[in-house]
Scaffold this active site. Structure first.
Site, mmCIF file in Angstrom:
data_model
loop_
_atom_site.group_PDB
_atom_site.id
_atom_site.type_symbol
_atom_site.label_atom_id
_atom_site.label_comp_id
_atom_site.label_asym_id
_atom_site.label_seq_id
_atom_site.Cartn_x
_atom_site.Cartn_y
_atom_site.Cartn_z
ATOM 1 C CB CYS A 102 6.695 -5.393 8.653
ATOM 2 S SG CYS A 102 7.984 -4.613 9.659
ATOM 3 C CD GLU B 11 -2.844 -1.251 2.364
ATOM 4 O OE1 GLU B 11 -4.052 -1.359 2.189
ATOM 5 O OE2 GLU B 11 -2.319 -1.279 3.490
ATOM 6 C CB CYS C 8 0.547 5.623 11.975
ATOM 7 S SG CYS C 8 0.954 7.268 11.443
ATOM 8 C CB CYS D 112 5.551 -3.437 16.410
ATOM 9 S SG CYS D 112 7.268 -3.038 16.016
ATOM 10 C CB CYS E 38 2.394 -2.195 13.739
ATOM 11 S SG CYS E 38 2.557 -1.780 12.000
ATOM 12 C CB CYS F 271 2.916 7.439 3.530
ATOM 13 S SG CYS F 271 3.353 6.193 4.759
HETATM 14 N N1 SAH Z 1 8.837 0.145 10.340
HETATM 15 C C1 SAH Z 1 9.063 1.563 10.377
HETATM 16 C C2 SAH Z 1 8.235 2.309 9.357
HETATM 17 C C3 SAH Z 1 6.742 2.306 9.649
HETATM 18 S S1 SAH Z 1 6.308 3.884 10.196
HETATM 19 C C4 SAH Z 1 8.825 2.090 11.779
HETATM 20 O O1 SAH Z 1 8.278 1.353 12.603
HETATM 21 O O2 SAH Z 1 9.222 3.201 12.076
HETATM 22 C C5 SAH Z 1 4.765 3.624 10.894
HETATM 23 C C6 SAH Z 1 4.652 4.315 12.227
HETATM 24 O O3 SAH Z 1 3.352 4.057 12.780
HETATM 25 C C7 SAH Z 1 5.657 3.795 13.227
HETATM 26 O O4 SAH Z 1 6.068 4.817 14.068
HETATM 27 C C8 SAH Z 1 4.814 2.797 13.985
HETATM 28 O O5 SAH Z 1 5.335 2.484 15.232
HETATM 29 C C9 SAH Z 1 3.512 3.536 14.073
HETATM 30 N N2 SAH Z 1 2.381 2.664 14.386
HETATM 31 C C10 SAH Z 1 2.292 1.333 14.228
HETATM 32 N N3 SAH Z 1 1.093 0.886 14.634
HETATM 33 C C11 SAH Z 1 0.411 1.965 15.045
HETATM 34 C C12 SAH Z 1 -0.900 2.146 15.548
HETATM 35 N N4 SAH Z 1 -1.737 1.122 15.711
HETATM 36 N N5 SAH Z 1 -1.272 3.403 15.861
HETATM 37 C C13 SAH Z 1 -0.447 4.446 15.682
HETATM 38 N N6 SAH Z 1 0.802 4.327 15.197
HETATM 39 C C14 SAH Z 1 1.218 3.103 14.882
#
Ligand code: SAH
Length: 352
Positions: free
Chosen positions: A108, A88, A332, A112, A115, A101
């Site tokens: 991935c 996406e 995000c 986490c 996410c 973005c």
């Molecule tokens: N893998 C990289 C790039 C992804 S950026 C990274 O983690 O930085 C996506 C951002 O959204 C990251 O800061 C991630 O931690 C955040 N994120 C993931 N799940 C989320 C959620 N449920 N709500 C808000 N932010 C989230």
């Protein structure tokens, strides 16, 4: 090479063997300035257009687009040419400019828990061309609104610094060929230390965003599992080094989870870490977006503002990220490319 955007000028010269230099220039400008497919490169003879088209059909096949925020946010769902893996891209319009973005991997591996991409697992790295092609395709859409893409954030699916080489190739194309300055490119990472180090040695100054979310190891170990390998003290030191070498802003991202990382003590710990960087790191608070596999609640809007205020009182620059596209799962942490997320009974829930 899986995308025409993976090809260097030399590759295109080889492909169009015997053609004069101005033809190569026309192709290059078509790709990176006019954002057109070979079929639309009207300055080229038809035979050349066909040749390019045959050899390099688009690497991203559009599956669907979803629009939200009254047309200001568009999410593209693509399937990759080799096997149809879904990825996406999100296009966000602001007053005078647009931000794209991009995804850097299909899926991935960082896992986490909060996410959606992490919950769905890893398929493969994207190539530089597949990353650049996302920007080009989004720019084509953006042009319909007469908006130029001025910023690119590497914050879509995947962990950019687990795929640093391809990401770097994409950065160079965007900076040198599309003309989006490295200062307007931001790479977000969970905190892969060797990746940050590699980035520090690259010639262009891109912005670094680190998904911190916790300022103490036992909590971060649970939220961002790679923390067990690259713990906070080492990570923050690496960020300080990056800032020293590049003189670019470093920001810490903080998804706000109710009762987990939104307490006054958390603000104090975070502020202390920020101040280990000079100038101190900027904090970007992200209201937690819902994902199906994570039972924890986000901090309330008021709670987020209070936390921001506490950080400001401690002398930290802080912004609250405006949620974009929550209703179309484009915000995000919500990018899962429509894949069903397996609910794991083993998933750890952070202790409160
Ligand atoms: N893998 C990289 C790039 C992804 S950026 C990274 O983690 O930085 C996506 C951002 O959204 C990251 O800061 C991630 O931690 C955040 N994120 C993931 N799940 C989320 C959620 N449920 N709500 C808000 N932010 C989230």
């Amino acid at each position: 090479m899986v995308s025409l955007y993976d090809a260097s000028r030399e590759d295109i010269t080889t492909l169009l063997e015997g053609q004069p230099a101005f033809r190569i220039k026309q192709v290059w400008e078509g790709l990176y300035q006019q954002f057109v497919e070979p079929a639309q490169m009207l300055t080229l003879p038809v035979a050349l257009r066909n040749k390019l088209n045959e050899q390099f059909p688009p690497a991203l096949n559009l599956t669907s687009t979803s629009v939200s925020d009254k047309g200001d946010t568009t999410k593209f769902l693509w399937s990759l040419a080799d096997g149809g893996h879904p990825i996406e891209t999100v296009l966000m319009h602001y007053k005078e400019r647009a931000t794209v973005c991009v995804s850097t991997q299909a899926g991935c591996a960082m896992a986490c828990g909060f996410c959606a991409t992490g919950q769905a697992g890893f398929t493969r790295h994207l190539t530089s061309g597949e990353i650049v092609e996302q920007v080009v395709r989004a720019a084509r859409e953006s042009a319909k609104k007469e908006q130029r893409v001025a910023n690119v954030v590497f914050m879509g699916m995947g962990e950019p610094l687990a795929n640093e080489e391809a990401v770097w190739g994409a950065v160079e194309r965007m900076h040198h060929d599309i003309g989006i300055s490295a200062r307007h490119l931001t790479i977000s990472t969970v905190g892969i230390i060797p990746g940050i180090r590699a980035l520090a040695q690259r010639p262009l100054p891109v912005n670094l965003a680190v998904s911190l979310h916790a300022a103490r190891d036992p909590l971060r170990d649970r939220l961002v599992p790679i923390n067990k390998r690259y713990p906070i003290a080492d990570l923050v030191q690496e960020c300080a080094d990056y800032l020293r070498v590049k003189n670019r802003r470093v920001s810490f991202e903080w998804a706000m989870i109710e009762g987990v990382n939104d307490q006054p003590q958390d603000a104090k710990e975070l502020a202390r870490l920020c101040k280990r960087l000079r100038p101190s790191a900027h904090v970007n608070l992200i209201p937690l977006n819902p994902t199906p596999g994570w039972p924890t609640k986000g901090t309330s809007a008021q709670g987020v503002r209070d936390f921001a205020e506490q950080l400001e009182d401690l002398g930290i620059n802080v912004t609250i990220r405006r949620n974009r596209g929550t209703d179309i799962d484009a915000a995000c942490g919500q990018l899962a490319a429509g894949q069903p997320i397996k609910l794991s009974s083993k998933r750890e829930i952070p202790a409160t």
